[in-house]
Motif scaffolding. Structure first.
Motif, PDB file in Angstrom:
ATOM      1  N   HIS A   1      -2.613  10.711   0.680  1.00 43.78           N
ATOM      2  CA  HIS A   1      -3.848   9.806   0.121  1.00 43.78           C
ATOM      3  C   HIS A   1      -2.785   8.712  -0.239  1.00 43.78           C
ATOM      4  O   HIS A   1      -1.819   8.454   0.596  1.00 43.78           O
ATOM      5  CB  HIS A   1      -3.886  10.571  -1.036  1.00 43.78           C
ATOM      6  CG  HIS A   1      -3.997  11.210  -1.230  1.00 43.78           C
ATOM      7  ND1 HIS A   1      -5.319  12.298  -1.215  1.00 43.78           N
ATOM      8  CD2 HIS A   1      -3.326  12.993  -2.018  1.00 43.78           C
ATOM      9  CE1 HIS A   1      -5.690  13.437  -1.215  1.00 43.78           C
ATOM     10  NE2 HIS A   1      -3.817  14.115  -1.844  1.00 43.78           N
ATOM     11  N   GLU A   2      -3.451   7.582  -0.183  1.00 47.78           N
ATOM     12  CA  GLU A   2      -3.444   6.212  -0.692  1.00 47.78           C
ATOM     13  C   GLU A   2      -4.156   5.297  -1.753  1.00 47.78           C
ATOM     14  O   GLU A   2      -5.077   5.691  -2.250  1.00 47.78           O
ATOM     15  CB  GLU A   2      -3.376   5.629   0.391  1.00 47.78           C
ATOM     16  CG  GLU A   2      -2.809   3.749   0.665  1.00 47.78           C
ATOM     17  CD  GLU A   2      -3.577   3.192   1.863  1.00 47.78           C
ATOM     18  OE1 GLU A   2      -3.826   2.296   1.945  1.00 47.78           O
ATOM     19  OE2 GLU A   2      -2.677   3.821   3.534  1.00 47.78           O
TER      20      GLU A   2
ATOM     21  N   GLU B   1       0.675  -1.397  -0.019  1.00 47.66           N
ATOM     22  CA  GLU B   1       0.558   0.101  -0.264  1.00 47.66           C
ATOM     23  C   GLU B   1       1.011   0.824   0.434  1.00 47.66           C
ATOM     24  O   GLU B   1       1.692   1.163   0.498  1.00 47.66           O
ATOM     25  CB  GLU B   1      -0.887   0.561   1.038  1.00 47.66           C
ATOM     26  CG  GLU B   1      -1.670  -1.423   1.540  1.00 47.66           C
ATOM     27  CD  GLU B   1      -2.722  -1.177   2.695  1.00 47.66           C
ATOM     28  OE1 GLU B   1      -2.744  -1.010   3.618  1.00 47.66           O
ATOM     29  OE2 GLU B   1      -2.518  -2.391   2.840  1.00 47.66           O
ATOM     30  N   GLN B   2       0.438   1.883  -1.386  1.00 52.94           N
ATOM     31  CA  GLN B   2       1.270   3.153  -1.088  1.00 52.94           C
ATOM     32  C   GLN B   2       0.833   4.741  -0.665  1.00 52.94           C
ATOM     33  O   GLN B   2       0.126   5.135  -0.952  1.00 52.94           O
ATOM     34  CB  GLN B   2       1.734   3.521  -2.897  1.00 52.94           C
ATOM     35  CG  GLN B   2       2.852   4.628  -2.805  1.00 52.94           C
ATOM     36  CD  GLN B   2       4.006   4.500  -2.444  1.00 52.94           C
ATOM     37  OE1 GLN B   2       4.417   3.180  -2.753  1.00 52.94           O
ATOM     38  NE2 GLN B   2       5.019   5.435  -1.277  1.00 52.94           N
ATOM     39  N   GLU B   3       1.514   5.309   0.109  1.00 50.10           N
ATOM     40  CA  GLU B   3       1.241   6.438   1.149  1.00 50.10           C
ATOM     41  C   GLU B   3       1.740   7.598   0.323  1.00 50.10           C
ATOM     42  O   GLU B   3       2.990   7.206   0.437  1.00 50.10           O
ATOM     43  CB  GLU B   3       0.818   6.474   2.192  1.00 50.10           C
ATOM     44  CG  GLU B   3       0.154   5.824   3.048  1.00 50.10           C
ATOM     45  CD  GLU B   3      -0.299   5.472   4.377  1.00 50.10           C
ATOM     46  OE1 GLU B   3      -1.008   5.485   5.556  1.00 50.10           O
ATOM     47  OE2 GLU B   3       1.255   6.621   5.235  1.00 50.10           O
ATOM     48  N   TYR B   4       1.530   8.755  -0.035  1.00 52.63           N
ATOM     49  CA  TYR B   4       2.238   9.485  -0.688  1.00 52.63           C
ATOM     50  C   TYR B   4       0.856  11.503  -0.769  1.00 52.63           C
ATOM     51  O   TYR B   4       0.158  11.662  -0.072  1.00 52.63           O
ATOM     52  CB  TYR B   4       1.605   9.579  -2.183  1.00 52.63           C
ATOM     53  CG  TYR B   4       0.623   9.255  -2.909  1.00 52.63           C
ATOM     54  CD1 TYR B   4      -0.131  10.713  -3.962  1.00 52.63           C
ATOM     55  CD2 TYR B   4      -0.573   8.872  -3.266  1.00 52.63           C
ATOM     56  CE1 TYR B   4      -1.157  10.876  -4.318  1.00 52.63           C
ATOM     57  CE2 TYR B   4      -1.547   8.654  -3.508  1.00 52.63           C
ATOM     58  CZ  TYR B   4      -2.008   9.077  -4.148  1.00 52.63           C
ATOM     59  OH  TYR B   4      -3.771   9.441  -5.007  1.00 52.63           O
TER      60      TYR B   4
ATOM     61  N   THR C   1      -6.614   0.200  -4.801  1.00 51.55           N
ATOM     62  CA  THR C   1      -8.113   0.893  -3.918  1.00 51.55           C
ATOM     63  C   THR C   1      -7.001   2.443  -3.667  1.00 51.55           C
ATOM     64  O   THR C   1      -6.003   2.784  -3.754  1.00 51.55           O
ATOM     65  CB  THR C   1      -8.049   0.166  -2.564  1.00 51.55           C
ATOM     66  OG1 THR C   1      -8.810  -0.733  -2.780  1.00 51.55           O
ATOM     67  CG2 THR C   1      -8.645   1.529  -1.602  1.00 51.55           C
ATOM     68  N   GLN C   2      -8.654   3.748  -3.579  1.00 55.32           N
ATOM     69  CA  GLN C   2      -8.089   4.565  -3.594  1.00 55.32           C
ATOM     70  C   GLN C   2      -8.645   5.549  -2.418  1.00 55.32           C
ATOM     71  O   GLN C   2      -9.915   5.893  -2.456  1.00 55.32           O
ATOM     72  CB  GLN C   2      -7.762   5.548  -4.625  1.00 55.32           C
ATOM     73  CG  GLN C   2      -9.440   5.851  -5.103  1.00 55.32           C
ATOM     74  CD  GLN C   2      -9.361   6.518  -6.932  1.00 55.32           C
ATOM     75  OE1 GLN C   2      -8.199   6.243  -7.938  1.00 55.32           O
ATOM     76  NE2 GLN C   2     -10.164   7.254  -7.169  1.00 55.32           N
ATOM     77  N   HIS C   3      -7.977   6.655  -2.318  1.00 57.15           N
ATOM     78  CA  HIS C   3      -8.828   6.928  -0.512  1.00 57.15           C
ATOM     79  C   HIS C   3      -7.799   7.893  -0.404  1.00 57.15           C
ATOM     80  O   HIS C   3      -6.347   8.291  -0.508  1.00 57.15           O
ATOM     81  CB  HIS C   3      -9.225   6.675   0.275  1.00 57.15           C
ATOM     82  CG  HIS C   3      -8.169   5.927   1.388  1.00 57.15           C
ATOM     83  ND1 HIS C   3      -7.131   6.139   2.447  1.00 57.15           N
ATOM     84  CD2 HIS C   3      -7.344   4.223   1.095  1.00 57.15           C
ATOM     85  CE1 HIS C   3      -6.407   4.823   3.009  1.00 57.15           C
ATOM     86  NE2 HIS C   3      -6.573   4.412   2.662  1.00 57.15           N
ATOM     87  N   ASN C   4      -8.555   9.445   0.806  1.00 56.45           N
ATOM     88  CA  ASN C   4      -7.051  10.620   1.327  1.00 56.45           C
ATOM     89  C   ASN C   4      -6.914   9.151   2.914  1.00 56.45           C
ATOM     90  O   ASN C   4      -7.863   8.874   3.313  1.00 56.45           O
ATOM     91  CB  ASN C   4      -8.563  11.035   1.538  1.00 56.45           C
ATOM     92  CG  ASN C   4      -9.180  12.737   0.558  1.00 56.45           C
ATOM     93  OD1 ASN C   4      -8.386  12.685  -0.831  1.00 56.45           O
ATOM     94  ND2 ASN C   4      -9.684  13.404   0.293  1.00 56.45           N
TER      95      ASN C   4
ATOM     96  N   MET D   1      -5.808  11.016  -9.887  1.00 59.94           N
ATOM     97  CA  MET D   1      -6.146   9.495  -8.938  1.00 59.94           C
ATOM     98  C   MET D   1      -7.099   8.699 -10.701  1.00 59.94           C
ATOM     99  O   MET D   1      -6.549   7.396 -10.923  1.00 59.94           O
ATOM    100  CB  MET D   1      -7.060   9.344  -8.256  1.00 59.94           C
ATOM    101  CG  MET D   1      -7.162   9.888  -6.982  1.00 59.94           C
ATOM    102  SD  MET D   1      -7.279   9.417  -6.084  1.00 59.94           S
ATOM    103  CE  MET D   1      -6.947  10.522  -4.684  1.00 59.94           C
ATOM    104  N   LYS D   2      -7.784   9.366 -11.514  1.00 59.44           N
ATOM    105  CA  LYS D   2      -8.177   8.809 -12.179  1.00 59.44           C
ATOM    106  C   LYS D   2      -7.201   8.037 -13.433  1.00 59.44           C
ATOM    107  O   LYS D   2      -7.211   7.183 -13.958  1.00 59.44           O
ATOM    108  CB  LYS D   2      -9.304   9.729 -13.478  1.00 59.44           C
ATOM    109  CG  LYS D   2      -9.549   9.228 -14.730  1.00 59.44           C
ATOM    110  CD  LYS D   2     -11.477  10.075 -15.432  1.00 59.44           C
ATOM    111  CE  LYS D   2     -11.346   9.051 -16.699  1.00 59.44           C
ATOM    112  NZ  LYS D   2     -12.590   9.730 -16.823  1.00 59.44           N
TER     113      LYS D   2
END
Length: 703
Positions: free
Chosen positions: A278-279, A201-204, A268-271, A252-253
């Motif tokens: 974001h992640e 899982e990648q946070e940024y 998965t994508q979210h704040n 994100m798109k």
């Protein structure tokens, strides 16, 4: 109306997949390639020529003009040298496009300019890249055009690993070989290999690019070296899983589209919890492809951000006072005939194979907690670990109530007669369904947590390669499997022997199991009582690579030689020192050329105001006190700046890499903190119009 995406057609369209190979290769060649991909071996040069031609034709049809051996040196990022397909013109002057099997299999980049930790002298320039047939080639488009990227390992002229991939592949073979011994003891003769699977899982963070370009610290260091807190941080927790802003959603798109084309299963994508954080999480893949894909994810995140007038920050702690970013490394083991070795089933107390695997992993993590801690160490991660936003620096294992109860029964009585069940979750609302609960809660404070059918290694830094953590995980578990198999293969009564071994391992290594609050001071004291290592910083962890225990482990399975471990130790000290050196010099530059001149300008306006108010016959006490406060902090800042310049010059002149790294940690970083303190206090006082660069509020809330 938005464009309708055909994800099935889009996915993998830039990848030389097995399906593409099946279409383009002769049947016999395809079978030989797939056999080697699945079972190992070497392609003949004749077969490699056929594959290379098919790969070249496919790439050219998709607009490629160049190819590159794409590899992962010890810089932690990727490297590439582009060669065109152009060859000599024929007798009619027509340009020929060629790509041979030899060019596919082997490349020769200059090895002298990459970190080697003494393995290579500057004049010893030859190095080799070798095609990793198990990771598919792909097309990457940038300003230079479309490039065929061939994932490769990178080694020296003498065969030493100079990269992240080579040791990882070695460790995957080691754990497969040893895990097969375990599953065959339980009658699984159909499995031919065991594969380590990973889902990182990648946070940024995303910030406005124009604002980013006004801050030297973000440009040179990837994090803010100065910055007072914004009036609002993450305390309301309203950003976490909050509505995604339109500009971020558009990013994100596009990011998903680019990743899907590259065969990355962006799921998965979210704040995230911090403002502007974001992640993105993919579906799990084999470890080496997951490592390759995570590098592509980070690279693509940065590239796509530029298209949207944004900059992607992958540093573990770009902003002080709010959560930093990590990379949860979800790791599991499965046979090639469909058995997940970490699936406990409905009755884990009766699943003897699972209990043995679990006991081996618990043993491995306890015995090599120091190495596992080191594998997740980098300079930026020192700002996160143990800061009540990420796991503590102390390695422990979270099993959850169900498995902890099973372990307790086995340790105390030698039998696990029952297992806790999750039960029903009753919502209390007639229109909502009741449903079965998991038998175990989750624990976000644990560095190594069991999450149902995998372990989540939560310590890894957001900017770091996941190559080292997974190499270490594979290696330490391979050792535990090997030692267990050595005992069980000789046992006269297997059932008794495996029962006794599980009890022995769980009893001897239960100290590593902790289900409580890893953030608490009580846990630090308890971990010390248990004898668990508490390695607080990256460079304190470095020496764990070359202990007798570590050398024995890695050499036993051919993952690293002692020389390769010593080289990595040297490289890590150098990276630490160079990183802090860059940060210190950037602080000096920003303080002397931007902050101090701005504060002097503001002080002059205050002094003029004091004089003007006094001349008008009014009370100038407020202006005078403010001027005194600003002047005092300016003096403090100037003194701290001089001290930082002094210690930084001393550090830069040091020759011993280890001594230099520790000096940067203990002395230079303290001087940096001393300079930041008055500067951040001045930011809270000085007129915003005068402050020389965007503030935290500008960066995190105006995206």
């Amino acid at each position: 109306m938005s464009e309708v995406l055909n994800i099935e057609e889009l996915f993998g369209s830039k990848v030389f997949t097995r399906a593409t190979m099946r279409e383009r290769l002769p049947k016999s060649v395809y079978k030989e390639v797939v056999k080697i991909m699945d079972q190992g071996g070497e392609l003949s040069l004749e077969t490699a020529d056929v594959v290379a031609k098919a790969m070249k034709d496919w790439a050219i049809e998709n607009g490629a003009t160049h190819y590159t051996h794409w590899f992962q040196p010890l810089t932690g990022i990727t490297a590439e040298k582009h060669d065109s397909f152009v060859s000599h013109p024929d007798e009619n002057g027509k340009m020929l496009m060629e790509f041979s099997g030899k060019e596919l299999i082997k490349g020769e980049p200059d090895a002298s300019s990459f970190p080697s930790g003494g393995l290579r002298a500057t004049f010893e320039a030859r190095g080799y890249t070798a095609w990793d047939i198990t990771s598919p080639a792909f097309l990457k488009e940038d300003a230079t055009g479309v490039i065929l990227c061939i994932p490769t390992a990178f080694c020296s002229y003498k065969g030493e690993a100079l990269d992240k991939k080579t040791p990882l592949l070695r460790s995957m073979e080691a754990i497969s070989e040893q895990a097969l011994r375990i599953v065959r003891l339980f009658g699984n003769t159909g499995a031919t290999k065991v594969v380590a699977s990973v889902g990182p899982e990648q946070e940024y963070f995303l910030v406005d690019r124009d604002k980013y370009l006004k801050r030297e610290d973000l440009i040179f260091a990837g994090r803010t070296l100065f910055g007072a807190p914004a009036p609002k941080g993450q305390e309301l927790e309203d950003h976490y899983f909050g509505t995604i802003r339109e500009r971020i959603g558009a990013y994100m798109k596009d990011l998903n589209i680019e990743l899907w084309k590259l065969g990355v299963t962006a799921k998965t994508q979210h704040n995230e919890v911090a403002p502007a954080q974001h992640e993105l999480a993919p579906i799990y893949e084999t470890a080496n492809i997951a490592v390759d894909h995570n590098q592509l994810v980070m690279e693509t995140m940065k590239k796509v951000a530029g298209r949207h007038g944004l900059t992607c920050l992958l540093h573990e702690k770009p902003f002080a006072g709010v959560n930093g970013s990590g990379k949860h490394n979800n790791w599991s083991l499965g046979t090639d005939n469909g058995v997940n070795l970490l699936d406990p089933g409905d009755t884990p107390n009766e699943n003897i194979q699972f209990l043995l695997v679990l006991a081996c992993i618990i043993k491995a993590v306890d015995v090599h907690a120091d190495l596992l801690r080191q594998s997740a160490s980098d300079v930026g991660n020192d700002h996160r670990l143990g800061a009540n936003e990420a796991p503590p620096a102390i390695i422990s294992i979270f099993l959850g109530e169900q498995l902890e109860d099973v372990v307790k029964q086995l340790v105390e009585t030698g039998e696990a007669a029952h297992v806790l069940q999750g039960g029903k979750l009753a919502t209390g609302v007639s229109t909502l369904p009741d449903f079965e609960k998991d038998a175990t809660d989750r624990n976000r404070t644990s560095p190594f947590a069991f999450t149902g059918n995998k372990f989540e290694f939560r310590m890894v830094g957001s900017a770091d390669s996941i190559g080292s953590p997974n190499t270490t995980l594979n290696a330490i578990v391979a050792e535990a499997f090997c030692e267990a198999a050595d005992i069980l293969e000789k046992a006269d009564d297997f059932d008794v022997a495996v029962h006794d071994l599980i009890k022995e391992y769980l009893t001897e290594h239960q100290r590593i199991i902790f289900n409580g609050n890893g953030y608490s001071d009580e846990w630090v004291a308890e971990a010390e009582r248990r004898g668990l290592p508490n390695i607080r910083s990256m460079i304190e962890a470095v020496e764990t690579l070359t202990t007798d225990k570590a050398v024995k482990l890695f050499e036993k399975f051919g993952i690293f030689t002692k020389a390769e471990l010593e080289s990595r130790e040297e490289v890590l000290y150098e990276i630490y020192a160079k990183t802090i050196n860059i940060e210190a010099l950037t602080m000096v530059d920003m303080a002397s050329k931007e902050i101090i001149p701005a504060v002097i300008k503001y002080s002059k306006s205050l002094a003029d105001s004091v004089l003007a108010v006094k001349e008008a016959g009014a009370d100038a006490e407020v202006q005078t006190e403010l001027l005194k406060e600003v002047s005092a902090k300016l003096t403090e800042m100037k003194t701290a700046l001089a001290k930082l310049e002094e210690v930084e010059a001393k550090a830069a002149a040091m020759e011993n890499a280890k001594d230099q790294a520790f000096y940067y940690k203990d002395v230079v970083k303290a001087a940096m903190d001393a300079l930041r303190k008055p500067a951040d206090e001045l930011e809270m006082i000085v007129d915003k119009k005068v402050w020389p660069f965007p503030t935290y509020a500008d960066l995190m809330f105006e995206v």
